[in-house]
Scaffold this motif. Structure first.
Motif, PDB file in Angstrom:
ATOM      1  N   TYR A  50      -0.408 -39.291 -16.131  1.00  0.00           N
ATOM      2  CA  TYR A  50      -0.567 -37.909 -16.574  1.00  0.00           C
ATOM      3  C   TYR A  50      -1.961 -37.685 -17.158  1.00  0.00           C
ATOM      4  O   TYR A  50      -2.395 -38.435 -18.038  1.00  0.00           O
ATOM      5  N   LYS A  91       8.753 -38.188 -17.947  1.00  0.00           N
ATOM      6  CA  LYS A  91       8.780 -38.683 -16.571  1.00  0.00           C
ATOM      7  C   LYS A  91       9.898 -38.032 -15.757  1.00  0.00           C
ATOM      8  O   LYS A  91       9.752 -37.787 -14.556  1.00  0.00           O
ATOM      9  N   PRO A 115       3.290 -35.872 -12.607  1.00  0.00           N
ATOM     10  CA  PRO A 115       1.851 -35.806 -12.870  1.00  0.00           C
ATOM     11  C   PRO A 115       1.084 -35.270 -11.669  1.00  0.00           C
ATOM     12  O   PRO A 115       1.550 -35.330 -10.535  1.00  0.00           O
ATOM     13  N   ALA A 167       1.485 -41.715 -21.797  1.00  0.00           N
ATOM     14  CA  ALA A 167       1.467 -40.702 -20.734  1.00  0.00           C
ATOM     15  C   ALA A 167       0.332 -40.960 -19.750  1.00  0.00           C
ATOM     16  O   ALA A 167       0.510 -40.864 -18.524  1.00  0.00           O
ATOM     17  N   THR A 208      -4.145 -36.192 -19.665  1.00  0.00           N
ATOM     18  CA  THR A 208      -3.686 -35.852 -21.013  1.00  0.00           C
ATOM     19  C   THR A 208      -4.842 -35.463 -21.920  1.00  0.00           C
ATOM     20  O   THR A 208      -5.890 -36.113 -21.938  1.00  0.00           O
ATOM     21  N   ASP A 242      -2.092 -32.123 -17.370  1.00  0.00           N
ATOM     22  CA  ASP A 242      -0.642 -32.316 -17.224  1.00  0.00           C
ATOM     23  C   ASP A 242       0.048 -32.184 -18.579  1.00  0.00           C
ATOM     24  O   ASP A 242       1.082 -31.529 -18.706  1.00  0.00           O
TER      25      ASP A 242
END
Length: 458
Positions: free
Chosen positions: A28, A452, A457, A23, A30, A6
């Motif tokens: 998300y 966001k 996500p 995050a 990451t 993401d």
């Protein structure tokens, strides 16, 4: 294309790691990509001969945004209080109380400038009592309007009240330490705004296990829904039709591979971000602002090992602001607070040293020569008890210099870039009044809030 994420975070400094951890906590997947073999950027640790030396930033503000981020993501943050501050003026140490530090500063100037009794008249001039009250009053204001200071630099503003060299040397040390610009370079309004927002040095802590240890706690958070690749430089940020689509990375120094993602958060500075993503993706107005606003700051970081305490010899936990030296502006006796950072029975001191101008490249050889003179002037028995274990001049083109710009609003770029879903974090894009590690963490929080709104996500 390799595995898709993401979010990709380029750089693992405080801004990058705080953004990555936040995050992940928002769902998300990451990936953090770091070109060095360690996390932390300027807030990290390098071990030399058994001493844990700092790579830049020393302290964390307890009331700042770094502790907030660690708490938000559920990561432990180990700090020990180091809030005691001394002023070192020509080798004389003066303790500064936690409260009314500005008034104390001028009391010291009065004494050294020809006060009562046997105080040494080492500098001409004296700050009058009424001036002290007027000056200290400025620090109580929540917001400093540039109009109130007439657009003056900090030095010019202070000259309205005194030409006392002691006062000017102390204010310069404070200025270079907190907004990484000399008092004769930075607008007075920006300095005062920082002091009102960040509360100066009233609530700071050092990491007993070294800075890298704290950053590794954020790595654990990221790895719960992502990964961190060290020694993996990003060679390109991919952009298609004005939207970021991924990055090209040399994983652990190997062959280049593409990583697809929905968003990129860059912690390598606005200039490097533009270089990686291509100038053709930016309007000329943005590039012009970047060239004018960003003012990378040179610095030399020094670590000294000593058989006896050289700085704050009573074992006080904190730092000294050094005035009147050629280059040394601050000294932090790390082992007073964190003896674990050195071999048993030894002392480790961190010195920050600034050239006469932060606007141009420095001469590293000249800086080292001046610093060696300063150390021996500050500590006459230096060669008997101490030795330099690291001395690192970091010029304006160094990736980890003192800062990518003066830490004041007129010299910062926006965090949001003209490329959709590409943001900057770290210094060079900080909110007004926030500097250093706290400013980086505050920026990370704001970027993840924007993330966001822009990207879902999964």
């Amino acid at each position: 294309m390799a595995e898709r994420y993401d979010v990709v975070v380029v750089g693992s400094g405080v801004g990058g790691m705080c953004a990555a951890a936040l995050a992940v906590k928002k769902g998300y997947k990451t990936l953090v990509l770091e070109s060095l073999d360690r996390v932390g950027g300027r807030y990290s640790t390098v071990e030399i001969d058994g001493y844990k030396c700092l790579t830049g930033a020393c302290v964390i503000h307890y009331s700042g945004w770094v502790p907030w981020v660690f708490k938000e993501v559920g990561a432990p943050l180990e700090l020990r209080d180091a809030s005691e501050v001394y002023y070192n003026i020509k080798g004389q140490e003066f303790k500064v109380p936690l409260q009314n530090r500005v008034t104390a500063l001028f009391d010291i100037c009065n004494r050294l400038g020809g006060g009562e009794g046997k105080s040494k008249n080492i500098m001409g001039g004296m700050v009058k009592e009424v001036a002290s009250k007027k000056l200290s009053g400025f620090f109580g204001k929540a917001v400093m309007d540039p109009k109130q200071t007439g657009g003056l630099t900090l030095r010019e503003w202070l000259l309205q009240y005194t030409d006392n060299p002691v006062a000017h040397a102390l204010f310069d040390s404070l200025s270079i330490g907190w907004v990484v610009a000399h008092s004769y370079e930075i607008p007075a309004s920006e300095y005062f705004y920082f002091m009102s927002v960040m509360k100066g040095m009233n609530d700071i802590g050092l990491a007993p296990k070294g800075n890298k240890y704290n950053m590794e706690q954020l790595v654990k958070v990221v790895k719960s829904n992502g990964d961190v690749w060290l020694a993996s430089p990003v060679t390109k940020i991919l952009v298609s039709k004005g939207v970021v689509t991924g990055v090209v990375v040399r994983k652990e120094g190997g062959a280049e591979e593409e990583i697809a993602c929905k968003a990129v958060i860059s912690n390598v500075g606005p200039r490097k971000t533009v270089e990686l993503s291509g100038e053709e993706n930016y309007p000329e107005e943005y590039l012009r602002d970047m060239r004018v606003k960003l003012r990378p700051v040179p610095v030399t970081l020094v670590h000294v090992a000593s058989e006896k305490p050289l700085v704050m010899p009573g074992g006080e936990h904190g730092m000294e602001l050094v005035a009147g030296m050629r280059r040394v502006t601050a000294a932090v006796p790390l082992t007073n607070t964190c003896p674990e950072l050195a071999p048993k029975g030894m002392h480790l001191i961190h010195y920050a040293c600034s050239p006469p101008s932060t606007l141009v490249a420095m001469d590293p050889e000249e800086e080292i020569r001046m610093i060696n003179k300063d150390l021996r002037d500050l500590h006459p028995d230096f060669d008997r008890y101490a030795k330099i274990i690291s001395i690192e001049p970091k010029n304006i083109d160094d990736d980890l210099n003192e800062g990518r710009s003066w830490q004041a609003a007129p010299y910062q770029m926006p965090r949001e870039t003209p490329v959709k879903n590409l943001w900057n974090v770290g210094d060079g894009v900080q909110s007004r009044g926030y500097t250093g590690t706290s400013g980086c963490a505050e920026g990370a929080k704001n970027v993840v809030e924007q993330l966001k709104k822009a990207v879902k996500p999964g």
